[in-house]
Design a protein around this motif. Structure first.
Motif, PDB file in Angstrom:
ATOM      1  N   UNK A   2      -6.719   3.185  -8.175  1.00 16.66           N
ATOM      2  CA  UNK A   2      -6.245   4.557  -8.033  1.00 16.66           C
ATOM      3  C   UNK A   2      -6.719   5.162  -6.714  1.00 16.66           C
ATOM      4  N   UNK A   3      -7.965   4.856  -6.334  1.00 13.20           N
ATOM      5  CA  UNK A   3      -8.495   5.371  -5.064  1.00 13.20           C
ATOM      6  C   UNK A   3      -7.757   4.758  -3.878  1.00 13.20           C
ATOM      7  N   UNK A   4      -7.455   3.470  -3.964  1.00 13.37           N
ATOM      8  CA  UNK A   4      -6.715   2.808  -2.882  1.00 13.37           C
ATOM      9  C   UNK A   4      -5.339   3.425  -2.697  1.00 13.37           C
ATOM     10  N   UNK A   5      -4.691   3.776  -3.791  1.00  8.71           N
ATOM     11  CA  UNK A   5      -3.343   4.329  -3.709  1.00  8.71           C
ATOM     12  C   UNK A   5      -3.326   5.707  -3.050  1.00  8.71           C
ATOM     13  N   UNK A   6      -4.485   6.370  -3.009  1.00 10.70           N
ATOM     14  CA  UNK A   6      -4.581   7.675  -2.370  1.00 10.70           C
ATOM     15  C   UNK A   6      -4.809   7.568  -0.867  1.00 10.70           C
ATOM     16  N   UNK A   7      -5.168   6.396  -0.396  1.00 11.63           N
ATOM     17  CA  UNK A   7      -5.410   6.219   1.029  1.00 11.63           C
ATOM     18  C   UNK A   7      -4.088   6.263   1.795  1.00 11.63           C
ATOM     19  N   UNK A   8      -4.215   6.591   3.067  1.00 12.39           N
ATOM     20  CA  UNK A   8      -3.018   6.621   3.911  1.00 12.39           C
ATOM     21  C   UNK A   8      -2.443   5.218   4.015  1.00 12.39           C
ATOM     22  N   UNK A   9      -1.158   5.109   3.756  1.00 13.44           N
ATOM     23  CA  UNK A   9      -0.510   3.812   3.769  1.00 13.44           C
ATOM     24  C   UNK A   9      -0.101   3.385   5.158  1.00 13.44           C
ATOM     25  N   UNK A  10       0.783   2.395   5.218  1.00 19.41           N
ATOM     26  CA  UNK A  10       1.273   1.859   6.473  1.00 19.41           C
ATOM     27  C   UNK A  10       2.757   1.562   6.295  1.00 19.41           C
ATOM     28  N   UNK A  11       3.364   0.943   7.294  1.00 22.07           N
ATOM     29  CA  UNK A  11       4.746   0.514   7.149  1.00 22.07           C
ATOM     30  C   UNK A  11       4.920  -0.433   5.969  1.00 22.07           C
ATOM     31  N   UNK A  12       3.828  -1.091   5.575  1.00 27.33           N
ATOM     32  CA  UNK A  12       3.868  -2.045   4.464  1.00 27.33           C
ATOM     33  C   UNK A  12       3.663  -1.375   3.112  1.00 27.33           C
ATOM     34  N   UNK A  13       3.457  -0.069   3.096  1.00 27.70           N
ATOM     35  CA  UNK A  13       3.127   0.586   1.841  1.00 27.70           C
ATOM     36  C   UNK A  13       1.626   0.668   1.654  1.00 27.70           C
ATOM     37  N   UNK A  14       1.199   0.923   0.435  1.00 26.87           N
ATOM     38  CA  UNK A  14      -0.209   1.145   0.157  1.00 26.87           C
ATOM     39  C   UNK A  14      -0.960  -0.109  -0.240  1.00 26.87           C
ATOM     40  N   UNK A  15      -2.274   0.056  -0.372  1.00 24.78           N
ATOM     41  CA  UNK A  15      -3.141  -1.021  -0.849  1.00 24.78           C
ATOM     42  C   UNK A  15      -3.277  -0.925  -2.362  1.00 24.78           C
TER      43      UNK A  15
END
Length: 400
Positions: free
Chosen positions: A224-237
């Motif tokens: 859940x914490x990873x999904x809140x991080x800023x993503x990239x062109x590849x999407x989230x972690x």
């Protein structure tokens, strides 16, 4: 192009892709040999120099082929291995029969990515006369690599052994979108310790399955914490448990003293695998302190992420050519916007070009990534024909 020539090209790609699908190359265990020999023989019969490379694994050969000696070189990369088909009864037809129905080729590897390998082979063969005559001042290299599905160094070895170039195109299914970045992953095996006892006296021991519960909760919180991080062109972690095992290989009446789980951590471009290791260790340490957990981890598989500028000439030319044919919004396939910068959520061997060999590379090809690893995997052969034309035009542009 005449109607007859177009029909011949369509038949050609259908036959070659189907022939490749009909050769089982499941990984694990990794039995690419028969397909590698097929590709090698095909190149030799076409008069193209090819090498049956028995590295990095002598029991799992792969193929590197080259047309031309000098000038700019474009490398067309594909892998021969496929994930296991699973229960064949779950498929509508034999996963290795290479059934063609309503313009689609069905079978394991049809989308991921033997049709891409077939396209690369045909493009190299078709451009060979112009390269040899000097009309095109460059070279084409083709990879039919082993081991991509399990992070084996097939593509990396081909690059190290001289099958490299100035540009790389990894022909995974992307619905004609051009991926300038790829997501990576780190896979961990986490062992949780308990104390075995007879199941009639469960309180006399510590059930490793119960011991793992707070760890699973902690992984959910981490995800859940990873999904809140800023993503990239590849999407989230993401952080996902993909396997768990406990109590197997023992008497059914024994409380298990060990549970093992597999943690899949998707890694974004710019993330350091060592830093991800530190996050996993911190997660376990917190659960150890709060719950008295006895646990250890080992990283068992790594795919590095990769990235090149979205406006690199390779990406720009391939993107523009794709838009000309299928439209900016992606009129072919179920993907996103063909005309937009994009990163692929999956890991691909583009990382070996970019990170290991310093060669700019993109991931691009026909077919839908959602078909990869699925029951009744398939690809639209019309899309394959379009991709062949686009790819030939792009390679020609770099070699003129």
């Amino acid at each position: 192009m005449s109607e007859g020539a177009a029909s011949e090209r369509s038949t050609e790609i259908e036959d070659l892709a189907r022939d490749l699908v009909r050769i089982p190359t499941e990984n694990p265990p990794g039995n690419e040999g028969a397909a590698a020999e097929f590709v090698y023989d095909w190149f030799r019969e076409a008069g193209i120099d090819a090498t049956l490379l028995k590295e990095p694994d002598p029991d799992r050969p792969q193929v590197g082929a080259r047309v031309g000696e000098d000038g700019p070189t474009v490398v067309l990369n594909g892998h021969l291995d496929v994930v296991p088909a699973g229960d064949p009864d779950a498929w509508s037809a034999d996963p290795y029969a290479g059934v063609v129905e309503d313009g689609r080729l069905y079978g394991r590897g049809s989308a991921d990515m033997k049709t891409g390998v077939a396209i690369a082979m045909l493009v190299a063969r078709d451009l060979a006369p112009e390269i040899r005559s000097g009309e095109l001042s460059g070279s084409v290299v083709v990879h039919a690599a082993m081991g991509e599905e399990t992070a084996d160094p097939g593509t990396r070895t081909l690059l190290e052994r001289g099958f490299d170039g100035d540009y790389g195109i990894v022909l995974e299914p992307t619905d004609f979108r051009v991926a300038t970045s790829t997501k990576g992953l780190s896979v961990y095996r986490v062992a949780v310790e308990g104390v075995a006892t007879h199941a009639s006296q469960p309180d006399a021991g510590r059930n490793a399955i119960d011991e793992a519960r707070p760890l699973l909760d902690a992984i959910d919180e981490y995800d859940a914490e990873l999904r809140e991080r800023e993503g990239s062109l590849c999407g989230g972690a993401f952080a996902t448990v993909t396997e768990i095992e406990a109590g197997t290989g023992s008497n059914l009446a024994v409380i298990p003293d060990r549970a093992e789980l597999v943690l899949d951590r998707r890694v974004l471009p710019g993330e350091d695998p060592d830093a991800v290791d530190a996050e996993v260790e911190a997660l376990l340490e917190r659960v150890r302190e709060e719950h008295g957990l006895k646990a250890s981890w080992t990283r068992i598989q790594t795919y590095a992420s990769s990235s090149i500028p979205v406006d690199h000439p390779l990406a720009t030319i391939l993107r523009d050519r794709s838009v000309e044919v299928v439209g900016a919004g992606g009129d072919v396939g179920a993907g996103g916007e063909v005309g937009d910068p994009w990163g692929i959520e999956a890991a691909t061997d583009a990382r070996n070009f970019v990170n290991d060999a310093g060669v700019p590379a993109v991931t691009w090809g026909p077919g839908d990534l959602d078909q990869a690893h699925t029951v009744d995997e398939s690809i639209d052969l019309g899309d394959a024909g379009i991709a062949r034309n686009v790819l030939e035009g792009v390679v020609r542009e770099f070699l003129e």
